[in-house]
Design a protein around this motif. Sequence first.
Motif, PDB file in Angstrom:
ATOM      1  N   PRO A 120      14.764   7.937   2.878  1.00  0.00           N
ATOM      2  CA  PRO A 120      15.781   8.314   2.026  1.00  0.00           C
ATOM      3  C   PRO A 120      16.681   7.297   1.608  1.00  0.00           C
ATOM      4  CG  PRO A 120      16.256   8.659   4.519  1.00  0.00           C
ATOM      5  CD  PRO A 120      14.630   8.487   4.331  1.00  0.00           C
ATOM      6  N   GLN A 121      16.404   6.089   2.224  1.00  0.00           N
ATOM      7  CA  GLN A 121      17.289   5.138   1.796  1.00  0.00           C
ATOM      8  C   GLN A 121      16.921   4.559   0.303  1.00  0.00           C
ATOM      9  OE1 GLN A 121      14.957   5.126   4.130  1.00  0.00           O
ATOM     10  NE2 GLN A 121      13.811   3.462   3.881  1.00  0.00           N
ATOM     11  N   LEU A 122      15.624   4.959  -0.129  1.00  0.00           N
ATOM     12  CA  LEU A 122      15.171   4.517  -1.340  1.00  0.00           C
ATOM     13  C   LEU A 122      15.401   5.227  -2.515  1.00  0.00           C
ATOM     14  CD1 LEU A 122      11.568   3.655  -0.384  1.00  0.00           C
ATOM     15  CD2 LEU A 122      13.252   2.175  -0.701  1.00  0.00           C
ATOM     16  N   ALA A 123      16.225   6.512  -2.079  1.00  0.00           N
ATOM     17  CA  ALA A 123      16.677   7.422  -3.271  1.00  0.00           C
ATOM     18  C   ALA A 123      17.177   6.705  -4.470  1.00  0.00           C
ATOM     19  CB  ALA A 123      17.462   8.515  -2.736  1.00  0.00           C
ATOM     20  N   GLY A 124      18.269   5.985  -4.267  1.00  0.00           N
ATOM     21  CA  GLY A 124      18.744   5.341  -5.574  1.00  0.00           C
ATOM     22  C   GLY A 124      18.093   4.108  -6.071  1.00  0.00           C
ATOM     23  N   THR A 125      16.784   3.719  -5.461  1.00  0.00           N
ATOM     24  CA  THR A 125      16.209   2.519  -5.761  1.00  0.00           C
ATOM     25  C   THR A 125      15.336   2.587  -7.086  1.00  0.00           C
ATOM     26  OG1 THR A 125      16.322   1.833  -3.605  1.00  0.00           O
ATOM     27  CG2 THR A 125      14.688   0.428  -5.150  1.00  0.00           C
ATOM     28  N   SER A 126      15.278   1.673  -8.073  1.00  0.00           N
ATOM     29  CA  SER A 126      14.536   1.876  -9.252  1.00  0.00           C
ATOM     30  C   SER A 126      12.841   1.443  -8.750  1.00  0.00           C
ATOM     31  CB  SER A 126      14.715   0.583 -10.213  1.00  0.00           C
ATOM     32  OG  SER A 126      13.674   0.723 -11.275  1.00  0.00           O
ATOM     33  N   LEU A 127      12.091   2.537  -9.411  1.00  0.00           N
ATOM     34  CA  LEU A 127      10.694   2.458  -9.190  1.00  0.00           C
ATOM     35  C   LEU A 127      10.553   0.889  -9.473  1.00  0.00           C
ATOM     36  CD1 LEU A 127       9.420   5.646 -10.964  1.00  0.00           C
ATOM     37  CD2 LEU A 127      10.090   5.289  -8.495  1.00  0.00           C
ATOM     38  N   THR A 128      10.730   0.178 -10.262  1.00  0.00           N
ATOM     39  CA  THR A 128      10.402  -1.111 -10.752  1.00  0.00           C
ATOM     40  C   THR A 128      10.506  -2.327  -9.400  1.00  0.00           C
ATOM     41  OG1 THR A 128      12.171  -1.750 -11.949  1.00  0.00           O
ATOM     42  CG2 THR A 128      10.175  -0.771 -12.985  1.00  0.00           C
ATOM     43  N   GLU A 129      11.650  -2.007  -8.583  1.00  0.00           N
ATOM     44  CA  GLU A 129      11.994  -2.652  -7.550  1.00  0.00           C
ATOM     45  C   GLU A 129      11.110  -2.418  -6.180  1.00  0.00           C
ATOM     46  OE1 GLU A 129      15.960  -2.252  -7.426  1.00  0.00           O
ATOM     47  OE2 GLU A 129      16.460  -2.790  -9.366  1.00  0.00           O
ATOM     48  N   LEU A 130      10.159  -1.527  -6.140  1.00  0.00           N
ATOM     49  CA  LEU A 130       9.611  -1.054  -4.829  1.00  0.00           C
ATOM     50  C   LEU A 130       8.636  -1.925  -4.593  1.00  0.00           C
ATOM     51  CD1 LEU A 130       9.474   2.662  -5.542  1.00  0.00           C
ATOM     52  CD2 LEU A 130      11.055   1.384  -4.408  1.00  0.00           C
ATOM     53  N   SER A 131       8.323  -2.324  -3.602  1.00  0.00           N
ATOM     54  CA  SER A 131       7.217  -3.148  -2.770  1.00  0.00           C
ATOM     55  C   SER A 131       6.030  -2.107  -3.075  1.00  0.00           C
ATOM     56  CB  SER A 131       7.141  -3.578  -1.635  1.00  0.00           C
ATOM     57  OG  SER A 131       7.352  -2.397  -0.481  1.00  0.00           O
TER      58      SER A 131
END
Length: 255
Positions: A120-131
């Motif tokens: 759930p902590q990834l909800a506001g993260t941009s897809l381009t910033e994901l590992s």
Amino acid sequence: MVSLQLQNVEARYGRKVIYGDATTPPISGGHLTALVGANASGKSTLFRRIAGQLAGGGEVRLTGAAAHDLRYMPQDTGMTAALTVYESMILSLKQGSGGWRLSTTDLRAVDRVLDQLTIPQLAGTSLTELSGGQRQLVSIAQTLVTRPKVVLMDEPTSALDLYRQYEVLEVLRDYATETGAVVLLALHDLNQVMRSCTMTVAVSGGRILAAGPTLTTLRPDLIQKLYGIEARVETCSRGCPMMIVDRALPIAPAA
């Protein structure tokens, strides 16, 4: 009950035939089924044929489900859209629904899947910033949030650490049990397969070599044909089957 069965299925890339006569017993829902085989053995091709992305003869027979109930997650998730994880989940949920109005039920469905995968902590993260591992987890979430009756996942644990691999397999197993869905996973770790998957389909060189209950299908002679290794299947002190590799043979796997 949902089931998937292949009957004399052919897969073509243009005029090139990859599978000519792929046939399986019914693959029933409610548990995990593994698709195993060496690299370039035809696993992704078979997935694409089942998903309708490749042409070919024969019949992909769905019982208790229709083509629109099927979701296919390929190896390469390629997330380049300027969306947050939460927005991408909403997009996955609403595509093909005939409308974009969001309900409380929709939002709860997204939150539930993110919680199940503990992201759930990834909800506001941009897809381009994901590992790489985070992208894989989000792809799994995007697939499950639509509640498909047939799930095809091509190496869903390949980018994950050991903890996350087992966590994801437990989430997928719970999903299959809860919904009765057919969940077919391409996996390389045969110990994970023996631990998590009730049925196994083994492929090599564009052919289905075996399909049936995992513990009677993954025998040492078949493992040797698939991977070119000498291995044993033994039982650990807790009664769980496990594969022990003795050596790589000086011959390539069957083509």
